[in-house]
Design an enzyme around this catalytic site. Sequence first.
Site, mmCIF file in Angstrom:
data_model
loop_
_atom_site.group_PDB
_atom_site.id
_atom_site.type_symbol
_atom_site.label_atom_id
_atom_site.label_comp_id
_atom_site.label_asym_id
_atom_site.label_seq_id
_atom_site.Cartn_x
_atom_site.Cartn_y
_atom_site.Cartn_z
ATOM 1 N N TYR A 178 -17.394 16.853 -13.830
ATOM 2 C CA TYR A 178 -17.572 15.707 -13.993
ATOM 3 C C TYR A 178 -18.792 15.337 -12.798
ATOM 4 O O TYR A 178 -18.560 16.097 -11.964
ATOM 5 C CB TYR A 178 -16.439 14.679 -13.455
ATOM 6 C CG TYR A 178 -16.744 12.982 -14.307
ATOM 7 C CD1 TYR A 178 -17.573 12.855 -15.284
ATOM 8 C CD2 TYR A 178 -16.815 12.399 -12.203
ATOM 9 C CE1 TYR A 178 -17.422 11.052 -15.209
ATOM 10 C CE2 TYR A 178 -16.900 11.308 -12.635
ATOM 11 C CZ TYR A 178 -16.948 10.781 -14.375
ATOM 12 O OH TYR A 178 -17.842 9.285 -14.039
ATOM 13 N N LYS A 190 -10.239 6.345 -19.257
ATOM 14 C CA LYS A 190 -10.671 6.660 -20.219
ATOM 15 C C LYS A 190 -9.035 6.620 -21.837
ATOM 16 O O LYS A 190 -8.775 5.911 -21.984
ATOM 17 C CB LYS A 190 -10.653 8.007 -20.343
ATOM 18 C CG LYS A 190 -11.888 8.361 -19.074
ATOM 19 C CD LYS A 190 -13.284 7.409 -19.181
ATOM 20 C CE LYS A 190 -13.834 7.539 -17.760
ATOM 21 N NZ LYS A 190 -14.445 8.733 -17.380
ATOM 22 N N ASP A 221 -8.156 18.682 -14.001
ATOM 23 C CA ASP A 221 -8.847 17.432 -14.582
ATOM 24 C C ASP A 221 -8.317 17.253 -15.986
ATOM 25 O O ASP A 221 -9.404 17.811 -16.649
ATOM 26 C CB ASP A 221 -10.123 16.957 -14.292
ATOM 27 C CG ASP A 221 -10.540 15.759 -14.660
ATOM 28 O OD1 ASP A 221 -10.079 15.240 -15.587
ATOM 29 O OD2 ASP A 221 -11.746 15.020 -14.176
ATOM 30 N N ARG A 266 0.774 -1.355 -0.434
ATOM 31 C CA ARG A 266 -0.192 -0.105 0.030
ATOM 32 C C ARG A 266 0.826 1.039 -0.225
ATOM 33 O O ARG A 266 0.686 2.369 -0.159
ATOM 34 C CB ARG A 266 -0.874 -0.329 1.220
ATOM 35 C CG ARG A 266 -1.800 1.643 1.535
ATOM 36 C CD ARG A 266 -3.126 1.477 2.223
ATOM 37 N NE ARG A 266 -2.874 0.634 3.612
ATOM 38 C CZ ARG A 266 -2.313 0.620 4.331
ATOM 39 N NH1 ARG A 266 -1.177 1.841 4.543
ATOM 40 N NH2 ARG A 266 -2.053 -0.227 5.325
HETATM 41 C C1 LIG Z 1 -14.502 9.025 -15.829
HETATM 42 C C2 LIG Z 1 -14.302 10.653 -15.619
HETATM 43 C C3 LIG Z 1 -13.625 11.175 -13.766
HETATM 44 C C4 LIG Z 1 -14.355 9.482 -13.161
HETATM 45 O O1 LIG Z 1 -12.923 9.267 -13.346
HETATM 46 P P1 LIG Z 1 -13.566 7.119 -12.176
HETATM 47 O O2 LIG Z 1 -11.923 6.426 -13.167
HETATM 48 O O3 LIG Z 1 -14.746 6.874 -13.558
HETATM 49 O O4 LIG Z 1 -14.244 7.040 -11.471
HETATM 50 C C5 LIG Z 1 -13.419 12.054 -13.461
HETATM 51 N N1 LIG Z 1 -13.113 13.162 -14.581
HETATM 52 C C6 LIG Z 1 -14.187 12.536 -16.006
HETATM 53 C C7 LIG Z 1 -13.949 14.318 -16.929
HETATM 54 C C8 LIG Z 1 -13.948 11.298 -16.757
HETATM 55 O O5 LIG Z 1 -14.439 11.600 -17.722
#
Ligand SMILES: *Cc1c(COP(=O)(O)O)cnc(C)c1O
Length: 391
Positions: free
Chosen positions: A101, A198, A173, A49
Amino acid sequence: MSNRLSLQTSLVHSHSLDHATGAVSIPIHHATTFHQKDFDSYGVYDYSRSGNPTRETLEKTIADLEGGDKGFAFSSGMAAISTCFLLLSRGDHVLVSEEVYGGTYRMITEVLSRFGIEYSFVDMNKLHAVASSIQENTKVIYMETPSNPLLKITDIEGVVKLAKANDCLTFLDNTFMTPLLQRPISLGVDVVLHSATKFLAGHSDVLAGLAVTKNKEVSERLSFLQNSFGSVLGVQDCWLLLRGLKTLHVRLKESSETALKIARFLENRDEVEEVFYPGLTYHAGYEIQVRQAAGPGAVLSFRLKSEQEVRQFIKNVHIPVFAVSLGAVESILSYPSKMSHASMPKAERERRGITDGLLRLSVGLENAEELLTDLEHGLNSIKENVTAITR
Ligand SMILES: *Cc1c(COP(=O)(O)O)cnc(C)c1O
């Protein structure tokens, strides 16, 4: 090495070599604990961890790609985002982009609020609005650009300047852009966040999150929080993500080129009221995007006239997967008003431009001509249906 070479080359070579054996793919270290020679001096690793060689390779890779000093890998994008919010304390205030998001919105409004962390939302694309929304206790300004699903562009340097003048940290982000297209740390951002689920992993088969910083104090506090909260990424997924990253450049290049073709096709169709894509010169914030990013990316949205037309279109489009998520080898078509933004009251949704006619398309790696033909078929079916009704 990666400081001198292009990101394209670094993606393939940076940390993938195992120096102990020469293996060109790094080993997956399953061990959760590590033998110590004595209790006076611990080795580099003691418990997974707190630190694991496979995860560390991924963390170094993303830190290099983003131009930061330290990277952190988490079990999801939300785990990365939530852990970074734990830098805040009771009584602190966070100023958040209105088009954030949905999961981040939920975390801030329904979880952080219970711990006495205050928040307000602002149209991050209006610098004067950002300036006037900063409070005495604002500690973090949270950006997401391009935004989802309307691809609105925030002037990153403009917000960073306001944040620095007010002694706030900035989080960004960077999921839609990836470090290949946008490197927020070079623009002064303190913490870059990713849903690596993604584009970075890219194959719709890994759930992962990443954070990167160059700020020494933040980096030490994040190391502590990552270990304390414990939502680290498992080693198998670290390896899958490292493998996905090797092809990021070629995937993003191909998908972005197809996205531009699709955007240009859609803007000329009568059934389409509006196209949202930062690669179109008339897109709001286009000049800012050109200045701060190396490309428009592979996600676009477009507006049909009604839910009825969306139904007709979806029924007749066969190549893209109809699903939530984005940034994958397969194109993904989604319907924000009934998917990502379903929990938002209709009036609020529509105020934000997320009408019942809006669709989002994350462009994948299919043959561009075939995708265009498929979309054309979907749009033609709307026309035929409407003609049939009026006849
Ligand atoms: C999908 C997404 C998230 C969240 O990510 P997870 O891997 O699903 O927890 C955060 N920000 C954006 C812009 C996203 O597209």
